[in-house]
Design a protein around this motif. Sequence first.
Motif, PDB file in Angstrom:
ATOM      1  N   ARG A  84      -1.304  -9.511  -2.150  1.00  0.00           N
ATOM      2  CA  ARG A  84      -2.050  -8.570  -2.979  1.00  0.00           C
ATOM      3  C   ARG A  84      -2.002  -7.190  -2.341  1.00  0.00           C
ATOM      4  NH1 ARG A  84      -7.968  -9.849  -5.638  1.00  0.00           N
ATOM      5  NH2 ARG A  84      -8.103  -7.971  -6.933  1.00  0.00           N
ATOM      6  N   LEU A  85      -1.806  -6.160  -3.164  1.00  0.00           N
ATOM      7  CA  LEU A  85      -1.749  -4.787  -2.682  1.00  0.00           C
ATOM      8  C   LEU A  85      -2.929  -3.992  -3.248  1.00  0.00           C
ATOM      9  CD1 LEU A  85       2.064  -4.022  -3.120  1.00  0.00           C
ATOM     10  CD2 LEU A  85       0.845  -4.516  -0.984  1.00  0.00           C
ATOM     11  N   PRO A  86      -3.275  -2.880  -2.608  1.00  0.00           N
ATOM     12  CA  PRO A  86      -4.338  -2.031  -3.165  1.00  0.00           C
ATOM     13  C   PRO A  86      -3.928  -1.489  -4.538  1.00  0.00           C
ATOM     14  CG  PRO A  86      -3.809  -1.415  -0.892  1.00  0.00           C
ATOM     15  CD  PRO A  86      -2.745  -2.363  -1.341  1.00  0.00           C
ATOM     16  N   HIS A  87      -4.912  -0.999  -5.284  1.00  0.00           N
ATOM     17  CA  HIS A  87      -4.625  -0.411  -6.570  1.00  0.00           C
ATOM     18  C   HIS A  87      -5.604   0.736  -6.817  1.00  0.00           C
ATOM     19  CE1 HIS A  87      -7.535  -3.697  -7.152  1.00  0.00           C
ATOM     20  NE2 HIS A  87      -8.088  -2.915  -8.046  1.00  0.00           N
ATOM     21  N   VAL A  98     -11.521  -9.056  -3.742  1.00  0.00           N
ATOM     22  CA  VAL A  98     -10.732  -8.883  -2.522  1.00  0.00           C
ATOM     23  C   VAL A  98     -11.531  -9.406  -1.334  1.00  0.00           C
ATOM     24  CG1 VAL A  98      -9.751  -7.186  -0.913  1.00  0.00           C
ATOM     25  CG2 VAL A  98      -9.389  -6.951  -3.381  1.00  0.00           C
ATOM     26  N   GLY A  99     -10.940 -10.327  -0.565  1.00  0.00           N
ATOM     27  CA  GLY A  99     -11.614 -10.907   0.584  1.00  0.00           C
ATOM     28  C   GLY A  99     -11.466 -10.061   1.833  1.00  0.00           C
ATOM     29  N   LEU A 107      -8.649  -7.156   3.000  1.00  0.00           N
ATOM     30  CA  LEU A 107      -9.071  -5.803   3.362  1.00  0.00           C
ATOM     31  C   LEU A 107      -8.613  -5.444   4.773  1.00  0.00           C
ATOM     32  CD1 LEU A 107     -10.686  -3.280   2.516  1.00  0.00           C
ATOM     33  CD2 LEU A 107     -12.701  -4.340   3.546  1.00  0.00           C
ATOM     34  N   ALA A 108      -8.756  -6.394   5.696  1.00  0.00           N
ATOM     35  CA  ALA A 108      -8.291  -6.161   7.066  1.00  0.00           C
ATOM     36  C   ALA A 108      -6.783  -5.975   7.099  1.00  0.00           C
ATOM     37  CB  ALA A 108      -8.709  -7.323   7.964  1.00  0.00           C
ATOM     38  N   GLY A 109      -6.053  -6.801   6.326  1.00  0.00           N
ATOM     39  CA  GLY A 109      -4.601  -6.693   6.298  1.00  0.00           C
ATOM     40  C   GLY A 109      -4.122  -5.359   5.759  1.00  0.00           C
ATOM     41  N   TRP A 110      -4.765  -4.869   4.708  1.00  0.00           N
ATOM     42  CA  TRP A 110      -4.404  -3.561   4.170  1.00  0.00           C
ATOM     43  C   TRP A 110      -4.553  -2.477   5.238  1.00  0.00           C
ATOM     44  CZ3 TRP A 110      -7.537  -3.640  -1.089  1.00  0.00           C
ATOM     45  CH2 TRP A 110      -6.908  -4.520  -1.982  1.00  0.00           C
ATOM     46  N   ILE A 125       1.068  -7.173   8.191  1.00  0.00           N
ATOM     47  CA  ILE A 125       2.118  -7.738   7.321  1.00  0.00           C
ATOM     48  C   ILE A 125       1.868  -9.224   7.071  1.00  0.00           C
ATOM     49  CG2 ILE A 125       4.573  -8.288   7.199  1.00  0.00           C
ATOM     50  CD1 ILE A 125       5.101  -5.657   8.673  1.00  0.00           C
ATOM     51  N   LEU A 126       1.435  -9.943   8.119  1.00  0.00           N
ATOM     52  CA  LEU A 126       1.112 -11.359   7.948  1.00  0.00           C
ATOM     53  C   LEU A 126       0.007 -11.543   6.915  1.00  0.00           C
ATOM     54  CD1 LEU A 126       1.358 -14.335   8.772  1.00  0.00           C
ATOM     55  CD2 LEU A 126      -0.246 -13.871  10.649  1.00  0.00           C
TER      56      LEU A 126
END
Length: 304
Positions: A67-70, A184-185, A189-192, A59-60
């Motif tokens: 930014r969210l996936p698409h 996307v960094g 990617l890790a956060g997703w 969440i952080l």
Amino acid sequence: MTTTTTAAAPIGAGTRAGLTARTALAPMVWGTTYIVTTELLPAGHPLFAALLRALPAGILALLISRRLPHGDWWWKIAVLGTLNFGIFLPLLFITAERLPGGVAATLGASQPIIVALLVVVILHERFSRWRVGWGVVGVAGVGMVVLGPGAGIDVIGVLAGVGGALSMGLGVVLIKRWGRPVGVGAITLAGWQLTAGGLVLLLPTLLFEGIPEHVDGPAVAGYLWLGLIGGLVTYSLWFAGIRRLPVTATALLGLLSPLVAAVLGVLLLGELLTPVQICGFALALAAMVAGQLTPRRKKDLLTS
């Protein structure tokens, strides 16, 4: 709907060495997981520990990246988050709780061998006898360091250890295959993935474990360390490395985790290393370094 992904550009020897060193920081930090779990966290709550390692950090990262996936990345992130965190993390903590650290570390060290086999099936790469061989040497070296005569075997712990290695190994290979969306960094990617894995863990944790009755100051510090440093920071480094480095060679860096755990046992718990353990330590390090090299084929040698 499909989305494009970034392709990793070729890198020179100097750049690769620096990237490898940065990526190696991740398994070194993960080597603290066992001592943090056994010394700081409440016992009997592997799902809760896995949840706190994944969801808050994820969440952080979402708040930072905004930014969210698409497109098809929604289901890809669901798969990756489940493999790398939703399945792997609880199995990791179950293994740490039910097995002596040495047995748990040796099972985890088998991951490079699993990755070397999966890349043949999923990425259609040539089977690397070189890296599989060094992977076996690495497991043997880790075993010499961490296995003792009193190492007990718990069936559930062993199954959890093997399952965790398989889950993370498959996740690593799929990350290599899918890359990441353009722009996307690694932190995003890790956060997703951390968020997806945390959401997978949320309901089982509430249903089967709940919140520990007593969470003291050291436990809070342990959760923060595992979530922020051992989660978001290290997995960002790890995913950035996987994208540009050979995936099997990167997996061999995971041998650093049990070696760091052994060093921490010496420094913090007063344990002593025997001559056999020191030899195993050197053997595992040699396997890790050799696995980063790509031997020239006989055909190339004959034409050079």
